[in-house]
Design a protein around this motif. Structure first.
Motif, PDB file in Angstrom:
ATOM      1  N   ASP A  92       0.785  -1.337   0.018  1.00 16.66           N
ATOM      2  CA  ASP A  92       0.072   0.047  -0.138  1.00 16.66           C
ATOM      3  C   ASP A  92       1.020   1.364  -0.012  1.00 16.66           C
ATOM      4  O   ASP A  92       0.561   2.202  -0.563  1.00 16.66           O
ATOM      5  CB  ASP A  92      -1.010   0.143   1.263  1.00 16.66           C
ATOM      6  N   SER A  93       2.105   1.112   0.718  1.00 18.42           N
ATOM      7  CA  SER A  93       2.722   2.583   1.110  1.00 18.42           C
ATOM      8  C   SER A  93       3.493   2.530  -0.299  1.00 18.42           C
ATOM      9  O   SER A  93       3.428   3.710  -0.992  1.00 18.42           O
ATOM     10  CB  SER A  93       3.891   2.228   1.716  1.00 18.42           C
ATOM     11  N   ARG A 133       2.320   1.787  -3.460  1.00 17.10           N
ATOM     12  CA  ARG A 133       1.363   2.221  -4.490  1.00 17.10           C
ATOM     13  C   ARG A 133       1.008   3.590  -4.340  1.00 17.10           C
ATOM     14  O   ARG A 133       0.988   4.282  -5.134  1.00 17.10           O
ATOM     15  CB  ARG A 133       0.014   1.500  -4.224  1.00 17.10           C
ATOM     16  N   ASP A 134       0.805   4.065  -2.889  1.00 16.86           N
ATOM     17  CA  ASP A 134       0.364   5.623  -2.791  1.00 16.86           C
ATOM     18  C   ASP A 134       1.556   6.304  -3.297  1.00 16.86           C
ATOM     19  O   ASP A 134       1.252   7.499  -3.723  1.00 16.86           O
ATOM     20  CB  ASP A 134       0.152   5.776  -1.344  1.00 16.86           C
ATOM     21  N   ARG A 135       2.880   6.132  -2.847  1.00 20.94           N
ATOM     22  CA  ARG A 135       3.833   6.762  -3.199  1.00 20.94           C
ATOM     23  C   ARG A 135       4.018   6.736  -4.647  1.00 20.94           C
ATOM     24  O   ARG A 135       4.434   7.952  -5.257  1.00 20.94           O
ATOM     25  CB  ARG A 135       5.201   6.431  -2.484  1.00 20.94           C
ATOM     26  N   ASN A 170       2.190   6.427  -6.866  1.00 21.04           N
ATOM     27  CA  ASN A 170       1.132   6.958  -7.570  1.00 21.04           C
ATOM     28  C   ASN A 170       1.090   8.712  -7.435  1.00 21.04           C
ATOM     29  O   ASN A 170       1.040   9.567  -8.213  1.00 21.04           O
ATOM     30  CB  ASN A 170      -0.278   6.657  -7.173  1.00 21.04           C
ATOM     31  N   ASP A 171       1.618   9.134  -6.129  1.00 22.96           N
ATOM     32  CA  ASP A 171       1.802  10.218  -5.990  1.00 22.96           C
ATOM     33  C   ASP A 171       2.632  11.093  -6.868  1.00 22.96           C
ATOM     34  O   ASP A 171       2.484  12.283  -7.141  1.00 22.96           O
ATOM     35  CB  ASP A 171       1.923  10.559  -4.473  1.00 22.96           C
ATOM     36  N   CYS A 218      -0.754   0.824 -10.261  1.00 16.31           N
ATOM     37  CA  CYS A 218      -0.036   2.040 -10.466  1.00 16.31           C
ATOM     38  C   CYS A 218       0.264   2.117 -12.000  1.00 16.31           C
ATOM     39  O   CYS A 218       1.126   1.820 -12.619  1.00 16.31           O
ATOM     40  CB  CYS A 218       1.618   1.864 -10.101  1.00 16.31           C
ATOM     41  N   TYR A 222       9.353  10.465   1.041  1.00 11.99           N
ATOM     42  CA  TYR A 222       7.881  10.765   1.585  1.00 11.99           C
ATOM     43  C   TYR A 222       8.195  10.678   2.948  1.00 11.99           C
ATOM     44  O   TYR A 222       8.908   9.776   3.547  1.00 11.99           O
ATOM     45  CB  TYR A 222       6.922   9.652   0.994  1.00 11.99           C
ATOM     46  N   LYS A 271      -2.533  12.018   4.042  1.00 11.27           N
ATOM     47  CA  LYS A 271      -1.339  10.864   3.284  1.00 11.27           C
ATOM     48  C   LYS A 271       0.044  11.505   3.426  1.00 11.27           C
ATOM     49  O   LYS A 271       0.333  12.597   3.784  1.00 11.27           O
ATOM     50  CB  LYS A 271      -1.774  11.034   1.609  1.00 11.27           C
ATOM     51  N   GLU A 302      -1.330   6.879   9.564  1.00 10.78           N
ATOM     52  CA  GLU A 302      -0.869   5.650   8.741  1.00 10.78           C
ATOM     53  C   GLU A 302      -1.160   4.536   9.965  1.00 10.78           C
ATOM     54  O   GLU A 302      -1.301   3.390   9.300  1.00 10.78           O
ATOM     55  CB  GLU A 302       0.496   6.022   8.655  1.00 10.78           C
TER      56      GLU A 302
END
Ligand code: WTA
Length: 566
Positions: free
Chosen positions: A175-176, A178-180, A182-183, A215, A267, A274, A535
């Motif tokens: 998850d971490s 994916r978020d990073r 994509n960001d 992603c 990050y 987020k 988180e």
């Protein structure tokens, strides 16, 4: 203190440890008077001071202005052209090509040495690999690897072609990632099949596979073979590091990049929401990374320098890779856990490789204390000459143990305060100049203007707690939050009028020494790493049987800061 009774300071500490005469005589900065002179000279003309430090780097073309400052946006060395990988590698080749750049020790025990020439070749080849995958200047690349030399090679290759890297710590979840990814819209991910931790294999590639299923921007994945485990490779998307490297040319001229070209995004946890993509750029960041490494560790050509941080954290970016390599240092990297195969692994490494500078975290020191002094006592640690800490306040008992048992009462301790956002060390003793007091990060480095203020911006008095702020721009400051400049302004520049504030409470004593007390927001510092309550909450509610979660921090004896009075 004014407006915030929760950060009242309770620490009183009177022991003072001046640097030894021997150490001071051979140091770059030899006395406290010299430090103070340097400090006030810098403060009287900050741009002139930083321009002088920037001259220690190699520039393809000179800057037109040192600083353009429209609060809260800074541009350092505008118009200058530079490349971080060139400064960490190419410029050393003529005189130090055969010098060891990296001594790497894997957890199972194998040792690899790479000279500056070899590292330069590997980085150039991997830069060509990235280009071959369609990565161009400005494209983002995510890196999710164990602590192997290829992690340093990957990020230096990104820097060479001007592709900002975002390193994701190898312990983070799908998850971490994916978020990073994509960001910041990464086009490629560099990973490994796995790594070793406490004798076990940790598989990484399957976690990347899970993450990037969501992603859409990722076109390629390059996988370094570390453990040899079976993994799935997706046709067209996935490539083996060794296969691409065997075909890559070692000729890759460094891009001439603007001083303000993005070097990396890292990050870090916020109080809410987020993670924030901290953006660091090239010229100013590298200037201050090189400057602070040399000064704070009194780094000399013959030193064997070991910062134990993972490159997944900012400490590893600035003090495993960019700062030491820009100074042509010999850097030790160790892949694994400090208690494998036994509790003396660090001390064994120091003895075998004759490490002279050790930079680690208070949480590690507290573990060493718990494990017992018989482990360091089994080894000859007399090669050490400077020891440092970072990541959280160090309690005086831990400081004293570090001083006696590891430093042999001979090594100055540099307790360094800084943040992902500040990029590099801001407050720290200079080992040959500053008398140290257990628990205090002492004074700001020359070129850095900090203060302790109340909520209304008024400077706090002696021993009055308050907010630790930075009052003047500095070269390695974050430039913004990736894709969210509003949040950048709001988070760091709106709390205290006219100042940078990122969440720490502190006080200043009668000597002008700074005592950082820790976070005043609800960010939780676990083992020196910042985790947002959000988180932890999101990790909890990701479990099927948890519907709601609320998280608050609470100090513990082993992993959190211990008050000397508790
Ligand atoms: C804390 C790590 C006291 C502080 C480089 C800061 C410290 C946060 C010290 C940044 C120190 C770091 N004394 N506290 N010497 N060094 N901190 O972004 O609360 O992971 O705000 O950067 O660690 O953590 P970060």
């Amino acid at each position: 203190m004014a407006d915030n009774p929760t950060i009242e300071s309770v620490l009183t500490e009177e022991r003072v440890f001046p640097p030894s005469k021997d150490f001071a005589e051979n140091a770059y900065v030899k006395s406290f008077e010299e430090y103070e002179r340097m400090y006030s000279e810098a403060a009287s003309d900050l741009p002139a001071f930083w321009a002088k430090q920037a001259e220690a780097l190699d520039w393809f073309s000179p800057w037109e202005s040192v600083l353009e400052w429209e609060r809260p946006h800074a541009k350092w060395f505008s118009g200058g052209k530079i490349n971080a990988s060139y400064n960490c590698l190419d410029r050393h080749l003529a005189t130090k090509g055969d010098k060891t750049a990296i001594i790497w020790e894997g957890e199972p025990g194998e040792v690899r040495r790479l000279s500056y020439r070899e590292l330069h070749t590997e980085v150039s080849k991997f830069a060509n690999v990235l280009k071959g995958l369609g990565i161009r200047t400005g494209d983002r690349v995510a890196v999710y690897m164990p602590l192997v030399p290829e992690l340093a090679i990957a990020i230096l290759a990104c820097a060479r072609i001007g592709a900002p890297h975002t390193v994701i710590f190898g312990g983070f979840s799908a998850d971490s990632i994916r978020d990073r990814v994509n960001d910041c819209g990464c086009k490629a991910v560099v990973t490994a099949d796995g790594g070793y931790r406490r004798g076990r294999e940790i598989r990484l590639k399957p976690i990347v596979d899970e993450a990037i299923a969501e992603c859409p921007t990722v076109e390629s994945v390059v996988t370094f073979r570390r453990t040899g485990t079976e993994i799935e490779m997706k046709q067209g998307r996935d490539h083996w590091w060794d296969e691409l490297m065997s075909k890559a040319s070692a000729d890759c001229p460094p891009e001439h990049l603007d001083a303000e070209h993005p070097l990396y995004i890292l990050y870090t946890s916020g109080t809410t929401g987020k993670p924030k993509g901290i953006l660091h750029t090239t010229g100013g960041y590298l200037t201050q990374a090189a400057y602070s490494t040399k000064l704070v560790f009194d780094l000399k050509d013959e030193d064997i320098y070991w910062c134990t941080a993972d490159i997944g954290w900012v400490t590893g970016h600035s003090y495993v890779v960019y700062g030491p390599l820009a100074n042509a240092a010999t850097v030790l990297m160790y892949e694994g856990a400090p208690n494998h195969p036994d509790f003396d692994r660090f001390w064994d490494i120091i003895e075998r490789h004759k490490v002279t500078i050790l930079y680690t975290a208070p949480t590690a020191i507290r573990s060493f204390i718990r494990w017992g002094r018989e482990y360091p006592d089994r080894h000859d640690l007399t090669s050490l000459r400077v020891i440092g800490t970072v990541g959280e306040p160090i309690n005086p008992e831990a400081w004293m143990w570090y001083h006696r048992v590891i430093g042999g009462e001979r090594c100055p301790i540099v307790d360094t305060w800084w943040q992902t956002e500040t990029g590099t060390i801001m407050i720290s003793p200079l080992p040959g100049a500053t008398p140290t007091i257990p628990g205090s990060a002492t004074r700001p480095l020359p070129g850095i203007v900090v203060d302790i203020v109340a909520k209304d911006g008024r400077s706090a008095g002696t021993d009055e707690g308050g907010y630790l702020v930075v009052k003047e721009p500095w070269p390695s400051m974050l430039r913004t939050l990736w894709g969210d400049d509003e949040r950048y302004k709001l988070t760091y520049w709106s709390e205290i009028d006219g100042c940078y504030f990122a969440g720490d409470g502190a006080r200043r004593d009668g000597r002008g020494y700074y005592w950082v007390m820790g976070r005043v927001d609800d960010v939780i510092n676990v083992s020196g790493h910042r985790l947002g309550t959000a988180e932890v909450e999101s990790a909890l509610v990701s479990h099927d049987s948890v519907a709601e979660a609320a998280v608050v921090g609470r100090p513990t004896r082993s992993r959190g800061r211990r008050s000397p009075h508790s």
